[in-house]
Design a protein around this motif. Sequence first.
Motif, PDB file in Angstrom:
ATOM      1  N   THR A 140     -16.599  30.034 -25.280  1.00  0.00           N
ATOM      2  CA  THR A 140     -15.522  28.735 -24.588  1.00  0.00           C
ATOM      3  C   THR A 140     -13.873  28.989 -24.388  1.00  0.00           C
ATOM      4  O   THR A 140     -13.599  28.493 -24.046  1.00  0.00           O
ATOM      5  CB  THR A 140     -16.382  27.543 -25.688  1.00  0.00           C
ATOM      6  OG1 THR A 140     -17.529  27.120 -25.173  1.00  0.00           O
ATOM      7  CG2 THR A 140     -15.409  26.342 -24.283  1.00  0.00           C
TER       8      THR A 140
ATOM      9  N   HIS B 138     -14.163  19.814 -25.572  1.00  0.00           N
ATOM     10  CA  HIS B 138     -14.968  19.224 -25.133  1.00  0.00           C
ATOM     11  C   HIS B 138     -15.828  20.360 -23.874  1.00  0.00           C
ATOM     12  O   HIS B 138     -17.444  19.458 -23.418  1.00  0.00           O
ATOM     13  CB  HIS B 138     -13.675  18.406 -23.703  1.00  0.00           C
ATOM     14  CG  HIS B 138     -13.509  17.139 -24.546  1.00  0.00           C
ATOM     15  ND1 HIS B 138     -14.145  15.885 -24.517  1.00  0.00           N
ATOM     16  CD2 HIS B 138     -12.517  16.871 -24.495  1.00  0.00           C
ATOM     17  CE1 HIS B 138     -13.463  15.034 -24.982  1.00  0.00           C
ATOM     18  NE2 HIS B 138     -12.818  15.616 -25.006  1.00  0.00           N
ATOM     19  N   GLN B 139     -14.828  21.395 -23.874  1.00  0.00           N
ATOM     20  CA  GLN B 139     -16.306  22.251 -23.412  1.00  0.00           C
ATOM     21  C   GLN B 139     -17.208  22.880 -23.880  1.00  0.00           C
ATOM     22  O   GLN B 139     -18.463  23.336 -24.110  1.00  0.00           O
ATOM     23  CB  GLN B 139     -15.735  23.655 -23.044  1.00  0.00           C
ATOM     24  CG  GLN B 139     -14.791  23.178 -21.224  1.00  0.00           C
ATOM     25  CD  GLN B 139     -14.005  24.220 -20.562  1.00  0.00           C
ATOM     26  OE1 GLN B 139     -14.798  24.973 -20.250  1.00  0.00           O
ATOM     27  NE2 GLN B 139     -12.569  23.451 -19.905  1.00  0.00           N
TER      28      GLN B 139
ATOM     29  N   GLY C 136      -3.979  19.914 -25.123  1.00  0.00           N
ATOM     30  CA  GLY C 136      -4.435  19.802 -24.447  1.00  0.00           C
ATOM     31  C   GLY C 136      -5.619  20.610 -23.717  1.00  0.00           C
ATOM     32  O   GLY C 136      -6.889  20.730 -23.149  1.00  0.00           O
ATOM     33  N   MET C 137      -4.646  22.164 -24.492  1.00  0.00           N
ATOM     34  CA  MET C 137      -5.688  23.402 -23.961  1.00  0.00           C
ATOM     35  C   MET C 137      -7.201  23.263 -25.077  1.00  0.00           C
ATOM     36  O   MET C 137      -7.418  23.584 -24.775  1.00  0.00           O
ATOM     37  CB  MET C 137      -4.876  24.472 -24.222  1.00  0.00           C
ATOM     38  CG  MET C 137      -6.022  25.775 -23.152  1.00  0.00           C
ATOM     39  SD  MET C 137      -4.417  26.755 -24.403  1.00  0.00           S
ATOM     40  CE  MET C 137      -3.600  26.515 -22.893  1.00  0.00           C
TER      41      MET C 137
ATOM     42  N   THR D  54      -7.698  20.315 -26.217  1.00  0.00           N
ATOM     43  CA  THR D  54      -8.852  19.441 -25.689  1.00  0.00           C
ATOM     44  C   THR D  54      -9.230  20.330 -24.581  1.00  0.00           C
ATOM     45  O   THR D  54     -11.562  19.349 -25.187  1.00  0.00           O
ATOM     46  CB  THR D  54      -7.940  17.979 -25.607  1.00  0.00           C
ATOM     47  OG1 THR D  54      -7.496  17.687 -26.345  1.00  0.00           O
ATOM     48  CG2 THR D  54      -8.959  17.232 -23.940  1.00  0.00           C
ATOM     49  N   ASP D  55      -9.605  20.751 -24.058  1.00  0.00           N
ATOM     50  CA  ASP D  55     -10.460  21.016 -22.819  1.00  0.00           C
ATOM     51  C   ASP D  55     -11.175  22.373 -23.855  1.00  0.00           C
ATOM     52  O   ASP D  55     -12.699  21.848 -23.648  1.00  0.00           O
ATOM     53  CB  ASP D  55      -9.334  21.849 -22.106  1.00  0.00           C
ATOM     54  CG  ASP D  55      -8.629  21.018 -20.941  1.00  0.00           C
ATOM     55  OD1 ASP D  55      -9.182  20.240 -20.906  1.00  0.00           O
ATOM     56  OD2 ASP D  55      -7.691  22.064 -20.501  1.00  0.00           O
ATOM     57  N   LEU D  56     -10.681  22.874 -24.789  1.00  0.00           N
ATOM     58  CA  LEU D  56     -11.805  23.978 -25.506  1.00  0.00           C
ATOM     59  C   LEU D  56     -12.985  22.925 -26.255  1.00  0.00           C
ATOM     60  O   LEU D  56     -13.937  23.641 -26.221  1.00  0.00           O
ATOM     61  CB  LEU D  56     -10.698  24.806 -26.772  1.00  0.00           C
ATOM     62  CG  LEU D  56     -11.593  25.554 -26.825  1.00  0.00           C
ATOM     63  CD1 LEU D  56     -12.530  26.471 -26.973  1.00  0.00           C
ATOM     64  CD2 LEU D  56     -10.600  25.840 -28.672  1.00  0.00           C
TER      65      LEU D  56
ATOM     66  N   THR E 221     -11.427  28.750 -21.721  1.00  0.00           N
ATOM     67  CA  THR E 221     -10.415  27.776 -22.014  1.00  0.00           C
ATOM     68  C   THR E 221      -9.061  28.459 -22.294  1.00  0.00           C
ATOM     69  O   THR E 221      -7.923  27.583 -22.468  1.00  0.00           O
ATOM     70  CB  THR E 221     -10.868  27.173 -22.511  1.00  0.00           C
ATOM     71  OG1 THR E 221     -11.428  27.467 -24.000  1.00  0.00           O
ATOM     72  CG2 THR E 221     -12.126  25.925 -21.800  1.00  0.00           C
ATOM     73  N   CYS E 222      -8.669  29.508 -23.351  1.00  0.00           N
ATOM     74  CA  CYS E 222      -7.513  29.823 -24.044  1.00  0.00           C
ATOM     75  C   CYS E 222      -6.743  30.937 -23.570  1.00  0.00           C
ATOM     76  O   CYS E 222      -7.791  32.588 -22.875  1.00  0.00           O
ATOM     77  CB  CYS E 222      -8.111  29.751 -25.324  1.00  0.00           C
ATOM     78  SG  CYS E 222      -8.529  28.246 -25.982  1.00  0.00           S
TER      79      CYS E 222
END
Length: 163
Positions: free
Chosen positions: A120, A48-49, A41-42, A44-46, A124-125
């Motif tokens: 990013t 996409h952002q 999930g992290m 995926t966020d990374l 996000t991480c």
Amino acid sequence: MQREMLREAAMADTQTDRPRITSARPEMTRAIMDKTGLDQGMLTDLVHQFYGKIRADAVLGPIFASRIAEWEPHLDRMVAFWSSVALMTGQYHGAPVPAHAHLPVKRLHFDHWLSLFRETANETCPPAGAAHVIERAERIARSLHMAVEDTARASLKTIPNLR
């Protein structure tokens, strides 16, 4: 068929409450997740952002826009790529070097790409996870930059004047 060979990585343990993730190397994936704090999930966020920033960027946006018509499949491919690179899941099956070797980019483009990626990743991480993906992004950027330069040199095909 290769996807059928992937095994569930027993990732939903009750102590960490992390989501399940498909991995060809579940023990290795679990160890990396535990060490870095990263999960699917992290990543995926990374992805996409990061690509949201790329698309809005005045320098890199037009380069990507001229080559990517369908963003959702590209983002899915990039999530699989980063899952494979960062968590050793084996989800990505592709050849990134040939796909990038003919791009009209220079070192400054790769440096800018890395700057946006670092920003990013740090947003996000967790710190260990950001360091983990940034180190891999730096290696990838170096490799792709060398491939672009080699392709450009090979395409010149000039015969040196020895006089």
